[in-house]
Design an enzyme around this catalytic site. Structure first.
Site, PDB file in Angstrom:
ATOM      1  N   GLU A  66       6.460  32.701 -11.204  1.00  8.35           N
ATOM      2  CA  GLU A  66       6.785  34.114 -10.994  1.00  8.35           C
ATOM      3  C   GLU A  66       5.965  34.693  -9.851  1.00  8.35           C
ATOM      4  OE1 GLU A  66       5.492  35.764 -14.809  1.00  8.35           O
ATOM      5  OE2 GLU A  66       3.492  36.104 -13.988  1.00  8.35           O
ATOM      6  N   HIS A 119       4.916  39.024  -8.377  1.00 12.52           N
ATOM      7  CA  HIS A 119       5.008  40.451  -8.701  1.00 12.52           C
ATOM      8  C   HIS A 119       4.045  41.209  -7.800  1.00 12.52           C
ATOM      9  CE1 HIS A 119       1.668  38.851 -10.992  1.00 12.52           C
ATOM     10  NE2 HIS A 119       2.486  38.177 -11.763  1.00 12.52           N
ATOM     11  N   HIS A 163      -3.585  39.203  -9.989  1.00 13.29           N
ATOM     12  CA  HIS A 163      -4.288  38.634 -11.141  1.00 13.29           C
ATOM     13  C   HIS A 163      -5.658  38.141 -10.687  1.00 13.29           C
ATOM     14  CE1 HIS A 163      -0.820  38.410 -13.755  1.00 13.29           C
ATOM     15  NE2 HIS A 163      -0.217  37.456 -13.097  1.00 13.29           N
ATOM     16  N   HIS A 167       3.222  31.915  -8.376  1.00 15.15           N
ATOM     17  CA  HIS A 167       2.173  31.219  -9.128  1.00 15.15           C
ATOM     18  C   HIS A 167       2.716  30.638 -10.418  1.00 15.15           C
ATOM     19  CE1 HIS A 167       2.083  35.455 -10.346  1.00 15.15           C
ATOM     20  NE2 HIS A 167       1.651  35.064 -11.538  1.00 15.15           N
ATOM     21  N   CYS A 191      -7.266  36.050 -17.804  1.00 12.27           N
ATOM     22  CA  CYS A 191      -6.492  36.683 -16.727  1.00 12.27           C
ATOM     23  C   CYS A 191      -6.674  38.192 -16.828  1.00 12.27           C
ATOM     24  CB  CYS A 191      -5.016  36.326 -16.847  1.00 12.27           C
ATOM     25  SG  CYS A 191      -3.985  37.125 -15.596  1.00 12.27           S
TER      26      CYS A 191
END
Ligand code: MN
Length: 153
Positions: A66, A68, A72, A106, A120
């Site tokens: 994914e 976004h 992270h 990732h 995370c």
């Protein structure tokens, strides 16, 4: 200050569980491609605007591929595996740190012999992950190391 949380102590238990923290296995309903992964939300602090989660995949398990807008910050805590980060495939081990910037593809994959677990940190308020379309996958597979990683070899 009137929304401040009381102090809290949550002792560690065996096998990377924490007292009072819900263990949430992801349901494999086919809506996103991942395998044998669970989440525990360790901290969710509105005053910090972030959450700290512990993700763990079983041996040979993997997270969703994914990307976004939100970033992270990751610290590996348990086991060994590989991380696809942008156009690179990185071997990961306990206490390695990864920064995953906005819009960077990732995915994590555990080795076949042991689980892979990591902390995370993420924004409380964040956009939904985007999954790759066929063109994205073709671009990723054009990189030999990434093609091998995505094939699970
Ligand atoms: Mn993500």
């Amino acid at each position: 200050m009137d929304t401040q949380q009381p102090p809290l102590f949550r002792p560690a238990r065996q096998d990377f569980r924490w007292q009072g923290v819900a263990h949430q296995p992801y349901k494999q309903d086919g809506s996103a491609p991942f395998k044998d992964i669970s989440r525990q939300v360790l901290f969710h602090e509105d005053s910090l605007a972030c959450e700290l989660r512990y993700f763990e995949m079983d041996a040979a398990g993997f997270s969703t591929l994914e990307r976004h807008e939100h970033a992270h910050a990751v610290m590996i805590l348990r086991g060994h595996g590989e991380c696809l980060l942008g156009s690179e495939v990185l071997p990961v081990k306990p206490f390695d740190l990864l920064t995953i910037p906005a819009w960077t593809w990732h995915q994590f994959r555990a080795v076949r012999s042991e689980p892979l677990g990591f902390l995370c940190m993420v924004n409380v308020s964040r956009d939904r992950p985007q999954l790759p379309d066929d063109a994205d996958l073709a671009r990723l597979r054009a990189i030999p190391a990434v093609a091998r990683f995505l094939a699970g070899d």
